[in-house]
Structure formats: C-alpha cells, structure tokens
Design a protein around this motif. Structure first.
Motif, PDB file in Angstrom:
ATOM      1  N   ASP A 204       0.809  -1.215   0.000  1.00 12.06           N
ATOM      2  CA  ASP A 204       0.000   0.000   0.000  1.00 12.06           C
ATOM      3  C   ASP A 204       0.841   1.263   0.000  1.00 12.06           C
ATOM      4  N   GLY A 205       2.151   1.115   0.292  1.00 13.90           N
ATOM      5  CA  GLY A 205       3.055   2.267   0.277  1.00 13.90           C
ATOM      6  C   GLY A 205       3.295   2.813   1.667  1.00 13.90           C
ATOM      7  N   THR A 206       4.475   3.396   1.875  1.00 13.31           N
ATOM      8  CA  THR A 206       4.832   3.992   3.159  1.00 13.31           C
ATOM      9  C   THR A 206       5.703   5.224   2.933  1.00 13.31           C
ATOM     10  N   ASP A 207       5.544   6.188   3.816  1.00 15.04           N
ATOM     11  CA  ASP A 207       6.375   7.389   3.759  1.00 15.04           C
ATOM     12  C   ASP A 207       7.672   7.223   4.536  1.00 15.04           C
ATOM     13  N   LEU A 208       7.779   6.155   5.309  1.00 22.30           N
ATOM     14  CA  LEU A 208       8.961   5.934   6.155  1.00 22.30           C
ATOM     15  C   LEU A 208       9.971   5.062   5.414  1.00 22.30           C
ATOM     16  N   ARG A 209      10.419   5.539   4.273  1.00 22.48           N
ATOM     17  CA  ARG A 209      11.306   4.743   3.433  1.00 22.48           C
ATOM     18  C   ARG A 209      12.685   4.552   4.071  1.00 22.48           C
ATOM     19  N   ILE A 210      13.240   5.613   4.643  1.00 21.39           N
ATOM     20  CA  ILE A 210      14.595   5.528   5.199  1.00 21.39           C
ATOM     21  C   ILE A 210      14.658   4.540   6.371  1.00 21.39           C
ATOM     22  N   PRO A 211      13.758   4.614   7.364  1.00 22.10           N
ATOM     23  CA  PRO A 211      13.797   3.598   8.430  1.00 22.10           C
ATOM     24  C   PRO A 211      13.596   2.172   7.892  1.00 22.10           C
ATOM     25  N   LEU A 212      12.765   2.024   6.857  1.00 27.58           N
ATOM     26  CA  LEU A 212      12.538   0.709   6.281  1.00 27.58           C
ATOM     27  C   LEU A 212      13.808   0.157   5.659  1.00 27.58           C
ATOM     28  N   VAL A 213      14.517   1.002   4.914  1.00 27.12           N
ATOM     29  CA  VAL A 213      15.764   0.553   4.280  1.00 27.12           C
ATOM     30  C   VAL A 213      16.797   0.184   5.335  1.00 27.12           C
TER      31      VAL A 213
END
Length: 487
Positions: A204-213
C-alpha cells in the motif's frame, strides 16, 4: 459443557503443529528414559530418536496440503513449502545420526544429551520453516542456535571445541541482535509482525522509506550470518574445524535448509515488494561469498576447513536464486540448498567413516590412496566432489545451472559469468581430492572399520547424487510446486 465445545476445535487448531508437538513430547520422553538407563544402554536414545523422525515424517505426510493454512492466530502456516522442507529435514537428521553413531561411541559422546540437542535443533528448524510471524521465526531461530552452541561444546575435554562454541555463541548473539533490530524497524514502519500484514502494508506504500531501508539492511546482515555469507562468515571455518566432526556434519547440513526457509519467508514473503532494496545487497553478498569461499579453500590442508569455505561459496550460489526475486528463482534456490545438503552429508560423513578411535581423518593427506584401501568409498567420494564442483552428470551441475538460469532471466548476465568463473576456480580444490585418492600412495593402511548401516547409507548418498544428476526433474518439480503453491 466447555470441554464438549472444545472437542471439535482442538484437533483442527493443533493439526498443523502436530509434528512439532510430537517431537517435543518425544524429547521429554527421551530425557526421562535416558536418565533412568545406564551407560551401556545409550542405543535406546538413538533408536527412539530415529523412531521420532519416522513418526514425525508420517504425521507431516498425512496432513500434506496444497492449500496454505494459518494456525495459532497466524503465528504458523502449514503450506507445501513447510511440509516439503520438514520431510527433507527429517531425512537429513536421520542420515546424520546414522553416520555419527560409531564416531560418538568411540569418543565418549554417545550420550542422550547429543540426541536431545539434535531433536531440539530439529524442533527449532521445524518452527522456522512453518513460521509466518516475526516472533515465531525468531523463536525457532534461537531454539536452533542455542542447541547448536551446546552441541559444539559437548566435548567438554576439548579446548578447541570449547573455543569454537564460544566464538559461535558470541558472534551468533551479535547477529541475532542485528536481526532483532531490523525486525523492530520493520515493525515500526508497518505496525505488524505478521509477514502477510507486513507485505500488504508495504504494498500500500509507506512514507517511512529511510527507516525501512535501514531495517532491511540489519535484517539482511543477520540473515547473512546465519547462512555464513561473506563478510559475516568468520565463524564458519573455526566452528567447522573446532567442533567434533559429528557436530560439524549436523551444523553443515540440516540448518542450511532451515536458513533457506528463514530467508525466503522474510525476503520473499514479508518484504517481497522491497525486492529492489534487498536485491543489490544479496548481489554483493553472493559475489563476495563465491570469491572468498573458493579462493580461501584452495589454501586449506584440513578437509573440514576446506569444506567450510566450500559452504560459504555454495551459500553464495544459493543467494543467486533468491536475489532473482521470482518463483522460479526461489524454486532453484530450494533445489540448490537440498542438493548442497545431500553433498554436505556425504562429504562430512566420509570423514566420519574413515575416522577411528584416536584418529581424525580430517586432513587431505588422509585421503591419499583411498582407492587402494576401498575402491567403492573412493568412487562415492569422487561423485560427491564432482557434484560439489558442478561437473556433469552429477546433480551439482544441474543445481548450479538452475540458479544461473534464474539470474539470467532477470538480466544479470554478468553475475552468471562471474559465478561460472568462481565455479571453475572451486573445481581445483575438489579435483585435488580426487587426485589424492586415485594417483597417490596411501599414508594410512589401516582397515576402514565403518559400520554396515553407515556404509549402506553412504552408498545411497553417493548414488543419489548421481541419480538426481541424471534425472533431476522429479526433485525440481517438487521444489517448483512447493514454492508455487505457497507464494
């Protein structure tokens, strides 16, 4: 009234985990029986362990299903992948126990503790392959890891084994911490620990891309340690060399199947929509593992250390299938890890067969002139070495071809070329053993006193490598079906 209501519910609720429940019950029974029996009746624990594996295989086959089913509130999944891998785990552990029996008895390690730890490790692996939740994955991983640490240190009179166990424990704890930290970041981003929910939230998408990576980086690092991939490989040669060979055989076989399931569950199911992030990491790990594993193995004079570096290179090849990020890639990786397990059982099993009381046949020179001492065992070892090198008509060739096809399909032709080059380098140290067996004079002329059951299993092991190389389609079909029906 309440028991009557639960009667029809409990069997269906527990059916997917019935093999695990049975194995745990048998572990408790073996502990009690072994404590009550004397030193001269250790064969009872051995026999009960083999019976446990046989009954667990029956329970798994009886409930084999093509429809993935969640159980225990979504903590466990019963699907073709878990069922197929469990059956291979039972077979692998059974073969390892047969190979190890005489070796353990001659060294005073033929104790109930070994069989209990082996079954506890098996239980951890069963939980890992059936997990659909981060908590269950970690629970299975730690149960497996703690059992392996204890197995390595079981020979308490050996300072080398104690040192290997300490290294394994400290580095394993560090890797587990990294893995937990990555899981916690994935939980913070998605708000769930269930693999299916994580995948859906990321789709669905997330704005927290950096923590996810960052979380994916830590997860991949933890997974790489469990696989023994470079640069998280430093424990592999020391543990393989320092542990008693029976324990090395166990560590180098069945846990690799569970580690494959662990990686596929997390990356292929939970983080399937983040393939662009973790694929590049796996490319680096695969190339480094194939390079360091094959090149470092050339300099080894100890066969256990050589096979340890060989394991590192083989895990690099397995990662080629996983990084493809497709069902065909996962199927080829599953085929590869099963084939590797078969070859690893034979390689370390041969060391056990040639060893005797007071003598460890773990040096390359110990295989000099083996053809003159036992032509059949030399032929079996030749098949195993040819398969590890990827030489047709053995199954190792087809396994390497399958993962190379998977990376070519996603356009990574250069990676396939690099893998082939490192495979050619690796062929040197495998063929060196063949040369020692057939062209050198033997240093040791003592008769090979292997037990009849171990000889029969070793013959079947070697012939299976050849038979699967001639007709690999049935096993590959099982792998492709298990992946296709579970994803």
């Amino acid at each position: 009234m309440l028991p009557d209501l639960l009667q029809p519910v409990l069997p269906d609720l527990l059916r997917p985990v019935l093999p695990e429940i049975f194995v745990l019950a048998m572990i408790s029974l073996i502990l009690v029986i072994d404590a009550a029996l004397g030193e001269d009746r250790r064969y009872v624990a051995y026999s009960l362990s083999l019976i446990t594996l046989a009954v667990a295989a029956f329970l798994t086959m009886r409930d084999f299903t093509d429809v993935p089913t969640l159980a225990l509130g979504g903590l466990v999944i019963d699907d073709p992948l878990s069922d197929a891998l469990k059956l291979f785990l039972y077979l692998t552990v059974a073969v390892a126990l047969v190979y190890s029996r005489v070796y353990l008895r001659e060294r005073g390690l033929y104790k109930g503790e070994f069989f209990v730890l082996a079954l506890f490790a098996l239980l951890g692996m069963m939980v890992m392959v059936s997990a659909s939740h981060f908590l269950t994955l970690y629970l299975g991983l730690e149960l497996l890891s703690l059992s392996l640490y204890a197995m390595v240190a079981l020979q308490r009179t050996s300072s080398v084994a104690t040192e290997a166990a300490m290294k394994y424990f400290v580095l394993g704890a560090l890797a587990s911490g990294m893995l937990l930290y990555g899981m916690s970041m994935a939980y913070g981003v998605t708000g769930s620990l269930a693999l299916a929910d994580i995948a859906q939230n990321l789709a669905d998408g997330t704005d927290l891309r950096i923590p996810l990576v960052f979380g994916i980086v830590f997860i991949v690092a933890g997974l790489a340690f469990k696989l023994g991939a470079v640069p998280f490989h430093m424990w592999v040669p020391d543990v393989y060399h320092g542990a008693p060979t029976a324990m090395t055989l166990f560590i180098g076989s069945a846990p690799k199947i569970a580690a494959f399931a662990f990686v596929v569950r997390i990356l292929g199911q939970g983080l399937e929509y983040q393939v662009a992030e973790w694929r590049d990491m796996l490319v680096i790990l695969a190339v480094l593992s194939m390079a360091v594993g094959n090149i470092a193995a050339i300099a080894q004079s100890n066969l256990k250390r050589m096979l340890a570096y060989s394991t590192i290179s083989h895990m690099g090849f397995m990662l080629l299938g996983i990084l493809a990020g497709s069902q065909s890639g996962y199927g080829s990786a599953m085929f590869y890890v099963l084939v590797y397990t078969l070859m690893s059982l034979g390689g370390f099993g041969m060391i056990l067969l040639l060893s005797r009381a007071g003598f460890e046949a773990d040096q390359l020179d110990d295989f000099r002139g083996l053809n003159r001492r036992s032509p059949w065992l030399a032929f079996v070892m030749l098949l195993l070495m040819f398969s590890m090198a990827g030489i047709p008509p053995t199954v190792g060739f087809y396994a390497k071809l399958a993962v190379l096809q998977a990376v070519v399909e996603i356009g990574y032709v250069w990676l396939a070329v690099v893998a082939v080059l490192f495979a050619l380098i690796g062929a040197f140290y495998y063929l060196r053993i063949v040369k020692l067996m057939y062209f050198d004079a033997p240093h040791d002329t003592a008769p090979i006193a292997a037990s009849p059951d171990a000889r029969v299993v070793m013959a079947a092991n070697g012939l299976a490598v050849l038979a699967l190389g001639i007709a690999p389609q049935p096993l590959m079909a099982v792998c492709v079906h298990a992946i296709g029906a579970s994803f």
